[in-house]
Structures are given as structure tokens and as C-alpha cells.
Design an enzyme around this catalytic site. Structure first.
Site, mmCIF file in Angstrom:
data_model
loop_
_atom_site.group_PDB
_atom_site.id
_atom_site.type_symbol
_atom_site.label_atom_id
_atom_site.label_comp_id
_atom_site.label_asym_id
_atom_site.label_seq_id
_atom_site.Cartn_x
_atom_site.Cartn_y
_atom_site.Cartn_z
ATOM 1 N N TYR A 52 35.768 76.775 -5.183
ATOM 2 C CA TYR A 52 34.427 77.372 -4.914
ATOM 3 C C TYR A 52 34.802 78.961 -5.121
ATOM 4 O O TYR A 52 33.952 79.694 -4.770
ATOM 5 C CB TYR A 52 33.836 77.017 -3.512
ATOM 6 C CG TYR A 52 33.619 75.637 -3.391
ATOM 7 C CD1 TYR A 52 33.479 74.700 -4.585
ATOM 8 C CD2 TYR A 52 33.241 75.020 -2.015
ATOM 9 C CE1 TYR A 52 33.214 73.358 -4.215
ATOM 10 C CE2 TYR A 52 32.896 73.780 -1.966
ATOM 11 C CZ TYR A 52 32.910 72.930 -3.150
ATOM 12 O OH TYR A 52 32.611 71.422 -2.777
ATOM 13 N N HIS A 110 40.415 67.044 -4.139
ATOM 14 C CA HIS A 110 38.972 67.683 -4.603
ATOM 15 C C HIS A 110 38.331 66.182 -5.321
ATOM 16 O O HIS A 110 37.512 65.888 -5.410
ATOM 17 C CB HIS A 110 38.793 69.007 -5.373
ATOM 18 C CG HIS A 110 37.729 69.415 -5.139
ATOM 19 N ND1 HIS A 110 37.271 70.861 -5.230
ATOM 20 C CD2 HIS A 110 36.222 68.791 -5.046
ATOM 21 C CE1 HIS A 110 36.126 71.049 -5.094
ATOM 22 N NE2 HIS A 110 35.462 69.867 -4.898
HETATM 23 N N1 LIG Z 1 33.598 67.239 -2.843
HETATM 24 C C1 LIG Z 1 32.926 67.571 -3.927
HETATM 25 O O1 LIG Z 1 33.248 67.126 -5.109
HETATM 26 C C2 LIG Z 1 31.728 68.091 -3.710
HETATM 27 C C3 LIG Z 1 30.597 68.346 -4.564
HETATM 28 C C4 LIG Z 1 29.557 69.056 -4.448
HETATM 29 C C5 LIG Z 1 29.289 69.646 -3.212
HETATM 30 N N2 LIG Z 1 30.100 69.239 -2.010
HETATM 31 C C6 LIG Z 1 30.080 70.145 -0.967
HETATM 32 O O2 LIG Z 1 28.911 69.866 -0.361
HETATM 33 C C7 LIG Z 1 28.127 70.757 0.004
HETATM 34 C C8 LIG Z 1 26.495 70.371 0.075
HETATM 35 O O3 LIG Z 1 25.986 69.818 -1.314
HETATM 36 P P1 LIG Z 1 25.298 70.833 -2.189
HETATM 37 O O4 LIG Z 1 25.446 72.298 -1.855
HETATM 38 O O5 LIG Z 1 25.779 70.454 -3.457
HETATM 39 O O6 LIG Z 1 23.758 70.286 -2.111
HETATM 40 P P2 LIG Z 1 22.744 69.988 -0.886
HETATM 41 O O7 LIG Z 1 23.447 70.573 0.232
HETATM 42 O O8 LIG Z 1 22.238 68.688 -1.102
HETATM 43 O O9 LIG Z 1 21.447 71.018 -1.245
HETATM 44 C C9 LIG Z 1 21.576 72.358 -1.357
HETATM 45 C C10 LIG Z 1 20.181 72.698 -1.669
HETATM 46 O O10 LIG Z 1 19.166 72.481 -0.963
HETATM 47 C C11 LIG Z 1 18.529 73.508 -0.590
HETATM 48 N N3 LIG Z 1 17.935 73.327 0.837
HETATM 49 C C12 LIG Z 1 19.170 73.255 1.947
HETATM 50 N N4 LIG Z 1 18.279 72.846 3.129
HETATM 51 C C13 LIG Z 1 16.909 72.729 2.688
HETATM 52 C C14 LIG Z 1 15.694 72.429 3.439
HETATM 53 N N5 LIG Z 1 15.887 72.168 4.839
HETATM 54 N N6 LIG Z 1 14.509 72.338 2.649
HETATM 55 C C15 LIG Z 1 14.562 72.625 1.591
HETATM 56 N N7 LIG Z 1 15.754 72.936 0.544
HETATM 57 C C16 LIG Z 1 16.600 72.936 1.367
HETATM 58 C C17 LIG Z 1 19.352 74.656 -0.655
HETATM 59 O O11 LIG Z 1 18.582 75.842 -0.836
HETATM 60 P P3 LIG Z 1 18.913 77.229 0.071
HETATM 61 O O12 LIG Z 1 20.171 77.566 0.153
HETATM 62 O O13 LIG Z 1 18.118 78.244 -0.571
HETATM 63 O O14 LIG Z 1 18.429 76.722 1.435
HETATM 64 C C18 LIG Z 1 19.991 74.492 -1.882
HETATM 65 O O15 LIG Z 1 19.469 74.701 -2.887
HETATM 66 C C19 LIG Z 1 28.457 71.838 -0.924
HETATM 67 O O16 LIG Z 1 27.858 72.839 -0.565
HETATM 68 C C20 LIG Z 1 30.086 71.690 -0.966
HETATM 69 O O17 LIG Z 1 30.393 72.201 0.269
HETATM 70 C C21 LIG Z 1 31.366 68.757 -2.382
#
Ligand SMILES: NC(=O)c1ccc[n+]([C@@H]2O[C@H](COP(=O)([O-])OP(=O)(O)OC[C@H]3O[C@@H](n4cnc5c(N)ncnc54)[C@H](OP(=O)(O)O)[C@@H]3O)[C@@H](O)[C@H]2O)c1
Length: 280
Positions: A52, A110
Site C-alpha cells: 500500500y 499478503h
Molecule cells: N489482504 C488483502 O488482499 C486485502 C485486499 C483489499 C483490502 N484489504 C484491506 O481491507 C481494507 C478494507 O477494504 P477496502 O478498502 O477495499 O473496502 P471497504 O472497506 O469495503 O470499502 C471502502 C469504501 O467504502 C466507503 N465507505 C466506508 N464507510 C462507509 C459508510 N459508512 N457509508 C458509505 N460508504 C462508506 C469508503 O469511502 P470513504 O473513504 O469516502 O468513506 C470507501 O470508498 C482495506 O483498506 C485494506 O486495509 C486487504
């Protein structure tokens, strides 16, 4: 019931919060401010990764915070291009230097990258890095049962955590059963399905209206009741608060079943099946 985040105990004894904070895409000054807000709003488990390119941002947010380092649980992840033992050890050291931390609480592989097939060597490096004091608890992401079985067979040590894609469109029922049987904690990545159309789903809206909550809160409560540690990312302090205000209501068994029925066989957001998908 209160809005304090309950903790769960990993199989090595480490206690971690049952909701954490995702930091993918939070970088630079705005990223440091967003992560700092998340800590002030009550998040204690932070999820980052070498890939990241924000370990420094996470470290800076921690330093700016009034919460002591030892009250935070900081995660990073080993990228696929550094699975060979010596590379993995140096990468963990580099992760620590970037964040300016003495230790990570959690460090995860990862992706298994099974075609490359060096994940057992990477796992041995994490086992040793824990012995060196670089890491308190070791885990993986995106490992299928066959990959986990192999770690057990070849090293005798199972990960404390497997961080997998998990949201109502892809509820991973079988994988969760496997985790439960092997005392592996599940972390849910993209728990809000990256703010897809799911956040406008009519069925979820009905349940949300019944509880006077938002759809995001219903989804995050669903993760909690499944026993999975969701790590939602939000840059907005108001949504950060919303996402952890889920401990003062409960979904009924029927509501859990309705949410589970939204799942699809091919519900992955980007078709990233760890059996064939590799990330470096
Ligand atoms: N291990 C892996 O392979 C892997 C892969 C993907 C992700 N990850 C980890 O998982 C974390 C979370 O997943 P993600 O970032 O992909 O997606 P997520 O948390 O499912 O969704 C994030 C999105 O949702 C929006 N959001 C958050 N809270 C909200 C709410 N209450 N109402 C409306 N919209 C909302 C955010 O916008 P705003 O920021 O504008 O609020 C952003 O656009 C990542 O940040 C990362 O740390 C790990």
C-alpha cells in the site's frame, strides 16, 4: 451493550479488537490525518501493507496520536515478490523502518501465490521474525484451506489470522467453517464490498430501517455476528464513527439468513481467486 469495541483472543493469546481500520489508499498528509482521526474515533487495530506504500503514513499517524503505541495493534503484509526467506526477513525489517516502529503486532503473508509456490518459505521467515521480536502474531491473507493445511504439515504452525475477501455478496461459508475448526480468526477485507451497489440494496435497506441504522452498519454488524473481524476503510471521520457504532443492537437469526442469501457463487468483487490469482 455499549459502543466499545469487544476483543477476541487469537490462538497465540494475543487479544485484538473485533473491528479494525483499513488503510488502503490512505497515503501522504491526508492519509495521516484520516488514520489519526480513526484512532481518535476509537479504532485500535490498523491494517496496512508493504504494497500500500503507506507504512510510513500509518507510523506518522500513530506518532501524532495521543493513544500510546502499546494500546494500538498495527498490521502490515509481506508482498508476493519477497517470499524467499532472506528477502522476507529484510522486507519485514524494511516495513519496521518505514513505519518507524520497533515491532508489528500482526504481520501477514499478503497472497499465497501458489503458482510461484514459495509461501511455505515465507511462512518460515514469519515464524522466525516472531522469534526475533519483530512481530507479535503471524498470519496470512487469501489462503485457501489447501494452503493452510500445507503450512500445518510442513511447519506445524497455523496462522492466527486469515484475512480474506468477505462481504454479503461473498460470504465464504465453507472457508469460515474451516477457520473455526482450526482456531484461525477471520478478518474480512472489503467488508463493505468497496461501497458497491450493495450499499443501496433494497433488502438491506429494509433491515436498516427496522433498526434505525445505515446499511453499512447492518453489514458490519453481520460480520461481527459471523465472528469475523471487519476492517472497513473510510477517509471520513463521520463514517469512521458510523462503522464502529454497531455494538448496541443485534440482528435476528432470520435477518442473518436474509443477508447470507445475498451471497453468490462468483461474488468476488474482482475475480481474485487465490487458487490462480497472484499478486507481487
Ligand atoms: N489482504 C488483502 O488482499 C486485502 C485486499 C483489499 C483490502 N484489504 C484491506 O481491507 C481494507 C478494507 O477494504 P477496502 O478498502 O477495499 O473496502 P471497504 O472497506 O469495503 O470499502 C471502502 C469504501 O467504502 C466507503 N465507505 C466506508 N464507510 C462507509 C459508510 N459508512 N457509508 C458509505 N460508504 C462508506 C469508503 O469511502 P470513504 O473513504 O469516502 O468513506 C470507501 O470508498 C482495506 O483498506 C485494506 O486495509 C486487504
Amino acid at each position: 451493550m455499549t459502543n466499545q469495541i469487544p476483543e477476541i483472543t487469537l490462538h497465540d493469546g494475543l487479544q485484538i479488537p473485533s473491528v479494525g481500520f483499513g488503510t488502503y489508499k490512505l497515503k501522504g498528509e491526508s492519509g495521516a490525518q484520516a488514520i489519526n482521526h480513526a484512532i481518535a474515533n476509537g479504532y485500535r487495530l490498523l491494517d496496512s501493507a508493504y504494497n500500500y506504500e503507506n507504512e510510513a503514513t500509518v507510523g506518522e499517524a500513530i506518532r501524532r496520536s495521543s493513544v500510546p503505541r502499546e494500546e494500538l495493534l498495527v498490521t502490515s503484509k509481506l508482498p508476493g515478490r519477497y517470499h524467499h526467506y532472506d528477502d522476507a526477513i529484510v522486507t519485514i525489517q524494511e516495513s519496521l523502518l518505514r513505519a518507524n516502529l520497533d515491532y508489528y503486532d500482526l504481520y501477514l503473508i499478503h497472497w499465497p501465490n501458489p503458482i510461484q509456490d514459495n509461501y511455505v518459505e515465507a511462512w518460515q521467515a514469519l515464524i522466525d521474525a516472531k522469534k526475533f521480536g519483530y512481530i507479535r502474531s503471524i498470519g496470512v491473507c487469501n489462503f485457501l484451506p489447501e494452503h493452510l493445511e500445507r503450512l500445518k504439515k510442513e511447519t506445524g504452525i497455523l496462522p492466527t489470522v486469515n484475512q480474506i475477501e468477505l462481504h454479503p455478496l461473498f460470504n465464504q461459508e465453507e472457508q469460515l467453517k474451516f477457520h473455526e475448526e482450526h482456531h484461525i480468526a477471520t478478518e474480512s477485507w472489503s467488508p463493505l464490498s468497496r461501497a458497491s451497489d450493495l450499499l443501496r440494496d433494497e433488502t438491506l435497506q429494509k433491515i436498516a430501517d427496522q433498526h434505525n441504522r445505515t446499511i453499512s452498519q447492518i453489514i458490519l454488524r453481520w460480520h461481527y455476528q459471523l465472528g469475523a473481524i471487519a476492517i472497513p476503510k473510510s477517509a471520513a471521520p463521520s463514517r469512521q464513527k458510523e462503522n464502529i457504532s454497531i455494538f448496541d443492537f443485534e440482528l435476528s437469526e432470520e435477518e442473518m439468513t436474509i443477508i447470507n442469501s445475498l451471497t453468490k457463487q462468483d461474488g468476488r468483487l474482482k475475480d481474485q481467486d487465490p487458487a490462480v490469482y497472484e499478486e507481487f
